[in-house]
Design a protein around this motif. Structure first.
Motif, PDB file in Angstrom:
ATOM      1  N   HIS A  22       1.624 -20.644  26.823  1.00 22.43           N
ATOM      2  CA  HIS A  22       1.388 -22.226  26.844  1.00 22.43           C
ATOM      3  C   HIS A  22       0.288 -22.415  27.833  1.00 22.43           C
ATOM      4  CE1 HIS A  22       4.634 -22.450  30.133  1.00 22.43           C
ATOM      5  NE2 HIS A  22       3.487 -23.423  30.627  1.00 22.43           N
ATOM      6  N   GLU A 150      11.056 -27.035  26.185  1.00 21.40           N
ATOM      7  CA  GLU A 150      10.953 -25.518  26.501  1.00 21.40           C
ATOM      8  C   GLU A 150      12.277 -24.981  26.569  1.00 21.40           C
ATOM      9  OE1 GLU A 150       9.145 -23.206  30.089  1.00 21.40           O
ATOM     10  OE2 GLU A 150      10.141 -24.836  30.701  1.00 21.40           O
ATOM     11  N   THR A 153      13.861 -24.772  22.696  1.00 17.52           N
ATOM     12  CA  THR A 153      13.208 -23.721  22.063  1.00 17.52           C
ATOM     13  C   THR A 153      13.496 -22.285  22.421  1.00 17.52           C
ATOM     14  OG1 THR A 153      11.428 -25.281  21.670  1.00 17.52           O
ATOM     15  CG2 THR A 153      11.082 -23.008  21.160  1.00 17.52           C
ATOM     16  N   ASN A 154      13.649 -21.965  23.863  1.00 17.03           N
ATOM     17  CA  ASN A 154      13.774 -20.753  24.155  1.00 17.03           C
ATOM     18  C   ASN A 154      15.107 -20.152  24.492  1.00 17.03           C
ATOM     19  OD1 ASN A 154      14.780 -21.743  26.806  1.00 17.03           O
ATOM     20  ND2 ASN A 154      13.006 -21.265  27.801  1.00 17.03           N
ATOM     21  N   ALA A 212       2.771 -27.588  19.675  1.00 18.57           N
ATOM     22  CA  ALA A 212       2.951 -26.293  18.919  1.00 18.57           C
ATOM     23  C   ALA A 212       3.298 -25.121  20.261  1.00 18.57           C
ATOM     24  CB  ALA A 212       2.039 -25.692  18.158  1.00 18.57           C
ATOM     25  N   ALA A 215       6.391 -22.880  20.739  1.00 13.66           N
ATOM     26  CA  ALA A 215       6.691 -22.012  19.582  1.00 13.66           C
ATOM     27  C   ALA A 215       5.771 -20.900  19.907  1.00 13.66           C
ATOM     28  CB  ALA A 215       6.149 -22.295  18.388  1.00 13.66           C
ATOM     29  N   VAL A 218       7.712 -18.591  22.684  1.00 18.53           N
ATOM     30  CA  VAL A 218       8.883 -18.011  21.856  1.00 18.53           C
ATOM     31  C   VAL A 218       8.194 -16.836  21.290  1.00 18.53           C
ATOM     32  CG1 VAL A 218      10.378 -17.749  20.261  1.00 18.53           C
ATOM     33  CG2 VAL A 218      10.395 -19.858  21.887  1.00 18.53           C
ATOM     34  N   ALA A 219       6.930 -16.744  20.650  1.00 20.17           N
ATOM     35  CA  ALA A 219       6.374 -15.689  19.921  1.00 20.17           C
ATOM     36  C   ALA A 219       5.787 -14.461  20.806  1.00 20.17           C
ATOM     37  CB  ALA A 219       5.117 -16.280  19.031  1.00 20.17           C
ATOM     38  N   ARG A 227      -2.365 -16.635  16.800  1.00 18.35           N
ATOM     39  CA  ARG A 227      -1.499 -17.900  16.677  1.00 18.35           C
ATOM     40  C   ARG A 227      -2.291 -19.234  17.281  1.00 18.35           C
ATOM     41  NH1 ARG A 227       4.441 -17.824  15.390  1.00 18.35           N
ATOM     42  NH2 ARG A 227       4.903 -15.604  15.065  1.00 18.35           N
ATOM     43  N   ALA A 231      -2.676 -23.491  16.679  1.00 14.80           N
ATOM     44  CA  ALA A 231      -2.059 -24.187  17.990  1.00 14.80           C
ATOM     45  C   ALA A 231      -3.051 -25.313  18.411  1.00 14.80           C
ATOM     46  CB  ALA A 231      -1.561 -23.540  18.736  1.00 14.80           C
TER      47      ALA A 231
END
Length: 257
Positions: A22, A150, A153-154, A212, A215, A218-219, A227, A231
């Motif tokens: 990010h 954050e 998602t994590n 986005a 994500a 996390v990826a 990606r 994004a």
């Protein structure tokens, strides 16, 4: 730990925008939004809170004359070593530059580190004072929803953390529960309102990373190149959408003096 101590001993500002997915997205989009507004070269840029010169470096490479102001002496010394960049220890609330002397002012950190609204108003008043008529202000802020997105998602949004996350959404006061120092987190409307109150005009507020960004984290960094284009397209698509702008981790406001 004070703000100066945090940046002097607790963090590597040079890698903040490269060490996470990010952060890399934030850096790419910030460059895009700034360059969209100030094309060409030859601007006198005052980078207030510019740290080690992460943004000053590429602005100087673009052909602008950049001066960094920051409260951390070690970071000022590092910024001063960049070709085309000068630097001084200083305070966003009391700038040394004379009236109407800058073409561009960057406030990429002060508005979230100044936790009291009166201090943010002073920083904006100083930025406006040193800007020439028609000069451009770029002001960054952190979204109140960053922590919720954050940690949600994590997988870190445990029941014990929920009150702190709910509090920052409601009040903007961030207590450091997910890392970083205590700070003020904005909504897009709040940021716009502070610039309007400061007397600035032509205000546009952009969501920098778009929705986005969690994500990407996390990826993982190894997936970033595959990606990031999607994004970025997503961020551009909704950068001023009132229903999604607050899903960005950061805002960038652009205004004219």
């Amino acid at each position: 730990m004070t703000l100066v101590e945090h940046y002097d001993t607790g963090t590597d500002e040079n890698t903040r925008l490269t060490r996470s997915p990010h952060g890399r997205l934030e850096f790419r989009r910030t460059q895009e939004l700034v360059r969209r507004t100030i094309s060409g070269a030859g601007r006198r840029v005052l980078d207030v809170g510019g740290a080690t010169g992460v943004h000053a470096r590429w602005l100087a490479a673009d052909g602008h004359s950049v001066h960094v102001v920051d409260p951390v002496a070690s970071q000022v010394a590092e910024a001063a070593g960049i070709d085309g960049v000068t630097a001084e220890v200083g305070d966003a609330r009391a700038l040394t530059w004379p009236d109407s002397s800058a073409d561009v002012v960057l406030l990429m950190g002060p508005l979230y580190h100044l936790t009291e609204s009166a201090d943010r108003a002073r920083a904006l008043a100083e930025a406006r004072r040193v800007l020439r008529p028609g000069g451009v202000l770029f002001a960054a802020a952190i979204s109140r929803y960053l922590s919720a997105m954050e940690t949600g998602t994590n997988g870190q949004l445990a029941e014990r953390l929920s009150p702190a996350v709910e509090a920052v959404i409601a009040t903007g006061r961030y207590d450091g529960h997910a890392g970083f120092v205590p700070a003020h987190f904005h909504t897009a409307d709040e940021l716009r309102g502070e610039l309007e109150t400061a007397g600035l005009s032509g205000i546009s507020v952009y969501g920098v990373e778009g929705p986005a960004w969690p994500a990407l984290d996390v990826a993982g960094i190894e997936e970033f190149d595959a990606r990031v284009d999607a994004a970025v397209r997503c961020a551009r698509m909704v950068e001023q959408d009132p229903l999604l702008i607050n899903a960005s981790a950061h805002f960038l406001a652009v205004a004219v003096n």
